[in-house]
Scaffold this motif. Structure first.
Motif, PDB file in Angstrom:
ATOM      1  N   VAL A 134      27.865 -64.078   4.647  1.00  0.00           N
ATOM      2  CA  VAL A 134      26.627 -64.092   3.866  1.00  0.00           C
ATOM      3  C   VAL A 134      25.466 -64.466   4.776  1.00  0.00           C
ATOM      4  O   VAL A 134      25.539 -65.436   5.546  1.00  0.00           O
ATOM      5  CB  VAL A 134      26.749 -65.078   2.690  1.00  0.00           C
ATOM      6  N   ALA A 135      24.372 -63.701   4.704  1.00  0.00           N
ATOM      7  CA  ALA A 135      23.260 -63.873   5.638  1.00  0.00           C
ATOM      8  C   ALA A 135      22.247 -64.908   5.165  1.00  0.00           C
ATOM      9  O   ALA A 135      21.703 -65.663   5.977  1.00  0.00           O
ATOM     10  CB  ALA A 135      22.557 -62.531   5.861  1.00  0.00           C
ATOM     11  N   ILE A 136      21.966 -64.943   3.857  1.00  0.00           N
ATOM     12  CA  ILE A 136      20.930 -65.831   3.332  1.00  0.00           C
ATOM     13  C   ILE A 136      21.402 -66.405   1.996  1.00  0.00           C
ATOM     14  O   ILE A 136      22.194 -65.770   1.294  1.00  0.00           O
ATOM     15  CB  ILE A 136      19.583 -65.093   3.136  1.00  0.00           C
ATOM     16  N   PRO A 137      20.923 -67.592   1.605  1.00  0.00           N
ATOM     17  CA  PRO A 137      21.370 -68.215   0.352  1.00  0.00           C
ATOM     18  C   PRO A 137      20.600 -67.716  -0.868  1.00  0.00           C
ATOM     19  O   PRO A 137      20.233 -68.498  -1.749  1.00  0.00           O
ATOM     20  CB  PRO A 137      21.105 -69.702   0.609  1.00  0.00           C
ATOM     21  N   TYR A 138      20.312 -66.422  -0.911  1.00  0.00           N
ATOM     22  CA  TYR A 138      19.606 -65.829  -2.041  1.00  0.00           C
ATOM     23  C   TYR A 138      20.310 -64.551  -2.466  1.00  0.00           C
ATOM     24  O   TYR A 138      20.965 -63.887  -1.657  1.00  0.00           O
ATOM     25  CB  TYR A 138      18.151 -65.505  -1.679  1.00  0.00           C
ATOM     26  N   LEU A 282      11.779 -63.943   1.951  1.00  0.00           N
ATOM     27  CA  LEU A 282      13.175 -64.382   1.930  1.00  0.00           C
ATOM     28  C   LEU A 282      13.424 -65.536   2.888  1.00  0.00           C
ATOM     29  O   LEU A 282      14.210 -66.446   2.603  1.00  0.00           O
ATOM     30  CB  LEU A 282      14.103 -63.216   2.280  1.00  0.00           C
ATOM     31  N   LEU A 283      12.756 -65.517   4.023  1.00  0.00           N
ATOM     32  CA  LEU A 283      13.022 -66.522   5.047  1.00  0.00           C
ATOM     33  C   LEU A 283      12.017 -67.668   5.039  1.00  0.00           C
ATOM     34  O   LEU A 283      12.143 -68.596   5.821  1.00  0.00           O
ATOM     35  CB  LEU A 283      13.024 -65.862   6.435  1.00  0.00           C
ATOM     36  N   VAL A 389      17.488 -70.128 -14.781  1.00  0.00           N
ATOM     37  CA  VAL A 389      17.507 -69.996 -13.323  1.00  0.00           C
ATOM     38  C   VAL A 389      16.102 -69.639 -12.852  1.00  0.00           C
ATOM     39  O   VAL A 389      15.538 -68.617 -13.274  1.00  0.00           O
ATOM     40  CB  VAL A 389      18.503 -68.912 -12.879  1.00  0.00           C
ATOM     41  N   PRO A 390      15.479 -70.455 -11.989  1.00  0.00           N
ATOM     42  CA  PRO A 390      14.136 -70.129 -11.494  1.00  0.00           C
ATOM     43  C   PRO A 390      14.160 -68.931 -10.557  1.00  0.00           C
ATOM     44  O   PRO A 390      15.167 -68.649  -9.898  1.00  0.00           O
ATOM     45  CB  PRO A 390      13.709 -71.400 -10.761  1.00  0.00           C
ATOM     46  N   VAL A 391      13.038 -68.233 -10.510  1.00  0.00           N
ATOM     47  CA  VAL A 391      12.895 -67.044  -9.660  1.00  0.00           C
ATOM     48  C   VAL A 391      12.024 -67.407  -8.462  1.00  0.00           C
ATOM     49  O   VAL A 391      10.900 -67.892  -8.627  1.00  0.00           O
ATOM     50  CB  VAL A 391      12.253 -65.884 -10.455  1.00  0.00           C
ATOM     51  N   LYS A 392      12.568 -67.194  -7.260  1.00  0.00           N
ATOM     52  CA  LYS A 392      11.800 -67.489  -6.040  1.00  0.00           C
ATOM     53  C   LYS A 392      10.594 -66.565  -5.935  1.00  0.00           C
ATOM     54  O   LYS A 392       9.477 -67.014  -5.692  1.00  0.00           O
ATOM     55  CB  LYS A 392      12.698 -67.358  -4.807  1.00  0.00           C
TER      56      LYS A 392
END
Length: 414
Positions: A134-138, A282-283, A389-392
């Motif tokens: 997995v590359a990112i926690p999203y 994302l980052l 669930v909040p949305v980034k």
């Protein structure tokens, strides 16, 4: 009946195989030894001919086994021709998907839980042949409508087209090889653990051809002109897993937006601009992701929308005789290629634009929050009520793309 070969060397080889065959059968047929000894004394030529005949059968079986193994090892097994039917639900690939409007909602998950999901669905079956990290926690929760879905190859290219509504969960992974604790990333790949579709041909084509985990859903998609109107996905669910639990159509996911605190933040003009902006979002706020040999931010910007990024899936079919086994199982990657971006933009992020919240129902048949390790907010007064669930950030794109022929990365062997 095998006739004795004219080649004396081959006759000797067959006789040796026949002798080994008879020796192997002596524990089950001890009387065979005395019968062979008697025949050898009375008629040696007939005894030898019998050994040659038995050895020829063994040699034929060995040759067939070697050919089968060689074919499987080198991937050149002849495949039977697919039997087409006029009412076939599984369309011939590759596919063209035009007038696609996608709404994406980025949710924060847990790297550990997402990796467990990838391990269970991809890495454990592949058993070291390939590794997905997995590359990112999203994750991206997408609601999309495809105005025109069709095959690019005849005869199905001449059958017509479908429109389609879908909801999917997207997990960004790095595919590569793992040697002990060292992982060498080679490419990006989107993993889809959940996917819902609105009609049977799309479900059949997606699951049977590519391995998409598609199931039937009922939808109300977001409307770009009325974003404060709720969007939702209904699915056939089981609240608990027990013999007494009935299946029910329930709201699994609902997306709600509050009135915007500002005008829409940004509108994208090109796919490259959209890709760079999404990567920045994302980052943002995250530590740099350092994987040897992989410049993640730059590759993400290049490939997220502009490149040919594969979708990785577990394709499998349950065996008809032994239901706990798969008669076919493979890890496949199917490239998705963007062909046109008509429009797109950012809808909301942090305290700008629309403020979205995603409510996810708690069902034993669809443990999305647990599988993805989603961050939730607030506490529910009722333990079975949906989790917030909040949305980034949220975005939308209007585009065309093609789903190309896939590639078998790993395949189970019998």
């Amino acid at each position: 009946m095998h006739s004795p070969p004219a080649d004396p060397l081959k006759s000797g080889w067959y006789a040796a195989l026949g002798t080994l065959q008879r020796m192997a059968s002596l524990p089950q047929q001890p009387q065979q030894f005395s019968q062979d000894w008697q025949q050898l004394q009375q008629n040696p030529s007939q005894f030898f001919a019998g050994l040659v005949t038995e050895g020829a059968v063994v040699a034929e079986a060995l040759e067939a086994t070697c050919q089968q193994f060689s074919g499987r090892a080198w991937g050149d097994r002849p495949l039977p021709k697919y039997i087409n039917r006029p009412n076939d639900q599984s369309f011939l690939q590759p596919y063209e998907l035009k007038n696609t409007q996608l709404f994406g909602f980025v949710l924060e998950g847990s790297l550990a839980q997402l990796q467990k999901l990838c391990d269970r669905s991809l890495n454990q079956p592949a058993d070291g042949s390939v590794h997905y990290q997995v590359a990112i926690p999203y994750v991206i929760l997408s609601f999309q409508h495809m105005g025109r879905v069709s095959s690019l190859n005849p005869p199905d290219a001449n059958r017509g087209f479908l429109s389609e509504k879908e909801v999917a969960i997207w997990v960004l992974t790095l595919a590569g090889k793992k040697c002990g604790p060292v992982f060498r990333a080679e490419r990006l790949a989107w993993f889809i653990p959940y996917m819902f579709a609105s009609n049977e041909p799309i479900i059949a084509s997606g699951r049977e051809v590519c391995g998409f985990p598609k199931e039937l859903g009922k939808f109300k998609l977001p409307d770009l002109n009325q974003l404060t109107q709720p969007a939702h996905l209904q699915a056939l669910t089981w609240k608990t897993l027990s013999p007494q639990t009935p299946a029910r159509w329930e709201t699994l996911i609902q997306v709600q937006a509050a009135e915007p605190q500002s005008e829409p933040i940004k509108r994208w003009q090109t796919a490259a601009e959209a890709g760079r902006h999404l990567v920045e979002l994302l980052l943002s706020g995250q530590n740099a992701i350092d994987i040897p040999g992989w410049e993640l931010p730059f590759s993400l910007a290049d490939d997220l929308l502009t490149g040919e990024v594969p979708i990785v899936l577990l394709k499998q079919f349950r065996d008809v005789v032994r239901g706990d086994r798969a008669c076919y199982q493979a890890i496949v990657e199917t490239p998705a290629q963007l062909t046109a971006l008509q429009a797109g933009g950012l809808l909301g992020a942090e305290h700008l634009g629309y403020q979205f919240t995603v409510a996810i129902g708690q069902f034993a048949s669809h443990p999305l929050v647990q599988d993805l390790g989603l961050t939730t907010q607030g506490s529910s007064l009722q333990p079975d009520s949906p989790l917030q669930v909040p949305v980034k950030f949220a975005f939308w794109v209007d585009f065309d793309f093609q789903l190309q022929n896939g590639q078998i990365i790993w395949e189970a062997r019998r």
